[in-house]
Each structure stands twice: as structure tokens, then as C-alpha cells.
Design an enzyme around this catalytic site. Sequence first.
Site, PDB file in Angstrom:
ATOM      1  N   PHE A 183       2.500  25.014 -11.417  1.00 40.79           N
ATOM      2  CA  PHE A 183       1.117  25.359 -11.050  1.00 40.79           C
ATOM      3  C   PHE A 183       0.144  25.070 -12.193  1.00 40.79           C
ATOM      4  O   PHE A 183      -0.743  25.875 -12.488  1.00 40.79           O
ATOM      5  CB  PHE A 183       0.987  26.830 -10.637  1.00 40.79           C
ATOM      6  CG  PHE A 183       1.723  27.196  -9.377  1.00 40.79           C
ATOM      7  CD1 PHE A 183       2.017  26.252  -8.409  1.00 40.79           C
ATOM      8  CD2 PHE A 183       2.113  28.502  -9.136  1.00 40.79           C
ATOM      9  CE1 PHE A 183       2.695  26.588  -7.244  1.00 40.79           C
ATOM     10  CE2 PHE A 183       2.792  28.860  -7.979  1.00 40.79           C
ATOM     11  CZ  PHE A 183       3.078  27.888  -7.029  1.00 40.79           C
ATOM     12  N   PRO A 184       0.265  23.909 -12.857  1.00 43.04           N
ATOM     13  CA  PRO A 184      -0.616  23.636 -13.996  1.00 43.04           C
ATOM     14  C   PRO A 184      -2.084  23.521 -13.610  1.00 43.04           C
ATOM     15  O   PRO A 184      -2.963  23.760 -14.448  1.00 43.04           O
ATOM     16  CB  PRO A 184      -0.081  22.311 -14.544  1.00 43.04           C
ATOM     17  CG  PRO A 184       0.590  21.662 -13.370  1.00 43.04           C
ATOM     18  CD  PRO A 184       1.201  22.793 -12.606  1.00 43.04           C
ATOM     19  N   LEU A 185      -2.357  23.159 -12.348  1.00 45.04           N
ATOM     20  CA  LEU A 185      -3.748  23.044 -11.914  1.00 45.04           C
ATOM     21  C   LEU A 185      -4.191  24.232 -11.073  1.00 45.04           C
ATOM     22  O   LEU A 185      -5.245  24.195 -10.417  1.00 45.04           O
ATOM     23  CB  LEU A 185      -3.951  21.732 -11.141  1.00 45.04           C
ATOM     24  CG  LEU A 185      -3.743  20.467 -11.979  1.00 45.04           C
ATOM     25  CD1 LEU A 185      -3.877  19.229 -11.113  1.00 45.04           C
ATOM     26  CD2 LEU A 185      -4.719  20.414 -13.149  1.00 45.04           C
ATOM     27  N   ALA A 186      -3.407  25.320 -11.100  1.00 44.04           N
ATOM     28  CA  ALA A 186      -3.781  26.582 -10.430  1.00 44.04           C
ATOM     29  C   ALA A 186      -4.190  26.339  -8.981  1.00 44.04           C
ATOM     30  O   ALA A 186      -5.293  26.690  -8.553  1.00 44.04           O
ATOM     31  CB  ALA A 186      -4.889  27.285 -11.195  1.00 44.04           C
ATOM     32  N   GLY A 228      -5.081  23.767  -7.492  1.00 48.67           N
ATOM     33  CA  GLY A 228      -6.235  22.891  -7.347  1.00 48.67           C
ATOM     34  C   GLY A 228      -7.505  23.381  -8.001  1.00 48.67           C
ATOM     35  O   GLY A 228      -8.454  22.615  -8.175  1.00 48.67           O
ATOM     36  N   LEU A 229      -7.537  24.639  -8.391  1.00 52.40           N
ATOM     37  CA  LEU A 229      -8.752  25.201  -8.969  1.00 52.40           C
ATOM     38  C   LEU A 229      -9.142  24.483 -10.259  1.00 52.40           C
ATOM     39  O   LEU A 229     -10.325  24.233 -10.525  1.00 52.40           O
ATOM     40  CB  LEU A 229      -8.571  26.700  -9.218  1.00 52.40           C
ATOM     41  CG  LEU A 229      -9.750  27.491  -9.787  1.00 52.40           C
ATOM     42  CD1 LEU A 229     -11.025  27.250  -9.005  1.00 52.40           C
ATOM     43  CD2 LEU A 229      -9.414  28.984  -9.798  1.00 52.40           C
ATOM     44  N   LEU A 230      -8.136  24.118 -11.064  1.00 51.69           N
ATOM     45  CA  LEU A 230      -8.396  23.453 -12.331  1.00 51.69           C
ATOM     46  C   LEU A 230      -8.538  21.941 -12.188  1.00 51.69           C
ATOM     47  O   LEU A 230      -8.682  21.233 -13.189  1.00 51.69           O
ATOM     48  CB  LEU A 230      -7.292  23.791 -13.333  1.00 51.69           C
ATOM     49  CG  LEU A 230      -7.273  25.247 -13.813  1.00 51.69           C
ATOM     50  CD1 LEU A 230      -6.022  25.531 -14.625  1.00 51.69           C
ATOM     51  CD2 LEU A 230      -8.530  25.557 -14.629  1.00 51.69           C
ATOM     52  N   TYR A 267      13.526  23.663  -1.546  1.00 49.77           N
ATOM     53  CA  TYR A 267      12.492  22.794  -0.995  1.00 49.77           C
ATOM     54  C   TYR A 267      13.050  22.116   0.264  1.00 49.77           C
ATOM     55  O   TYR A 267      13.741  21.109   0.189  1.00 49.77           O
ATOM     56  CB  TYR A 267      12.052  21.726  -2.002  1.00 49.77           C
ATOM     57  CG  TYR A 267      11.528  22.233  -3.312  1.00 49.77           C
ATOM     58  CD1 TYR A 267      11.136  23.559  -3.493  1.00 49.77           C
ATOM     59  CD2 TYR A 267      11.414  21.378  -4.403  1.00 49.77           C
ATOM     60  CE1 TYR A 267      10.656  24.013  -4.708  1.00 49.77           C
ATOM     61  CE2 TYR A 267      10.931  21.825  -5.628  1.00 49.77           C
ATOM     62  CZ  TYR A 267      10.568  23.144  -5.776  1.00 49.77           C
ATOM     63  OH  TYR A 267      10.101  23.593  -6.990  1.00 49.77           O
ATOM     64  N   GLY A 306     -11.026  20.710 -10.456  1.00 49.29           N
ATOM     65  CA  GLY A 306     -12.457  20.489 -10.413  1.00 49.29           C
ATOM     66  C   GLY A 306     -13.005  20.047  -9.079  1.00 49.29           C
ATOM     67  O   GLY A 306     -14.104  19.492  -8.997  1.00 49.29           O
TER      68      GLY A 306
END
Length: 311
Positions: free
Chosen positions: A206-209, A211-213, A59, A215
Amino acid sequence: MTQKARIGKTDLYVNPIGLGTNAVGGHNIYPNLSDETGKAVVRAALDNGINFLDTAYIYGPERSEELIGEVIKERGSRGDVVIATKGAHKFVDGKIVLDNSPAFLRESVENSLRRLQTDYIDLFYIHFPDETTPKDEAVGALARLKEEGKIRAIGVSNFSIEQLRQANADGHVDVLQSEYNLLRRGVEKEILPYCVEQGISFVPYFPLAAGLLAGAYTRETTFADGRSKNPLFQGEEFARNLEKVERVREIAKEKGAEVAHVVLAWYLTVDGIDALIPGAKKPEQVGDTLKTLNVRLSADEIEKISSIFEA
């Protein structure tokens, strides 16, 4: 006082909501980052009771570790801050290559200690597997560093089930970090059960994919970055995924919560997952993510969310 979760079989206790810091100094990952904003994000996390910081050599490279080290130093005390970092990448003739050799891992730990301005690292991961080093030898090198007090726990990241089994041949692996979310559930077949059986804590990234998850997207949303090439964001699959998210939104509304908080709370009900490391680019996002801890899901809600996203 914030409730702490134990990471696997280690003696590390953390807020179940940690902070992923690839947007803190990750200039090679995100454009136009501000180092001062990155440090403010870390300060906000620590001030709000988040004590689990996840970073990596790549990073920046290096810059994320350096910024975290500066924030820790300015606070004057390490306190109960749990720092996780990772190594495996190196530059050879201007190109990035992976190296899991014992000598390189020792060098990586020493360099991370210097950048973080600390004399021990709580959790050190092999960031990616290379193609040549036997994984039990690589982890054996980290076990020796653990004996020396330079690291407290051993992790591996992005390992297949076969690589994980080899890495854990002597029972030294404490944590596995890999991609996992409600839209990418492949690890549930073999990897998660193995982790539970072996007392290995699983930390999803990537728990929220992307940003897809969370909402926040609609069918009209367009993407100028790499998401446009991700199958999850393309055509009918994107439409189907949005429909699934809307079904979660119904549950979230009943609880007075956001979709992202419900999704993150669901992960914390999964056997083997003790903590999450969602990222943040702004200090105010840290406090918002912590609202996840206010969400309580019933057994029926847990099952309903799981069934919405079953393949």
C-alpha cells in the site's frame, strides 16, 4: 541494462520496481478481473525489465500463482525472474483460518511450487501470523525448506516487532513485508530500525495509500468501495491529506514527474527498503510506474517530503 538492487542479505537481485500481483487473478479482491489481462500485465512487467513478481496463495485464491506460472512457462525460461509468494491461509468448513505450523507451511510451499510450475521459489513469506505457532518454529520450517533448495529466501509479513524478533531468533528472516506509506509511518519507530540492524529488507505494501498518494483525487471525489470507510479518506483528515499531496505535486512539477513517481522514489531513499511492489491492473500501468526510476531526489527534497507528512 536495468540496475539491480540486492534484497537484504540474500543473493536475490531485482529491479527496484517490482510488480504486486493481487490484481492478477485476484478475483476475491477485485471484481470483474480478466485472467488474460492479468497475464498481459505480467508479460508487460517482464518485457520492461521488471523481474520481481510478488504474489500469494490467497490472491484468487490460487489463481494469481497459476497465471504467473503460465506466463513463465510460455516464456520457456525462468531467466532472472525472482518470484515471491506467501502462505498462511487455509479454508476450514468454508472459513479462512491462519496456520503457521511447520507441516502446513511445507504443504503451502509444495502447492505453490505446483501452481507456479517451478522447482524453487525465490522468496516465501509467512503471509500473516497465527495465534499459536511459535514464530521461530515456523521460520525454522522454512529454513529447512531453504536447505532443501525449495526456497531461496525467507520472509514474514504483517508481523509485529515482537513477532519479528521471535521469528528472527536464529537470524533466518531475510525480508519483512508490511503496510507502510507516507500517511502510515508507524513502522519507522521500531520495525524499520530493527530491519536495518539485522540486514532484513523491508518491502512496503500500500505504498500509494489506495491511490491517495498518487495525486489523482480531489475533495469532490467519492468512493463506492472500502476506501469510504478508511479514516484517511474521511472528512477533515481527507482534506488535510489532499493538501499534503498538493505540496508534493509542487516538487513533482519541478522535476517533470508525477506525484506517484516522486512518492515511490522517496521510499527507495529509506534505509532498509530495497524494492517496491506497486500493483497494476492494465499493462500500460507497468511502464508508467517504471518512470519512478528516473526521479532523483536531493537530500533537501527527501527531508521536505518527510516533513510534509510528519504527524
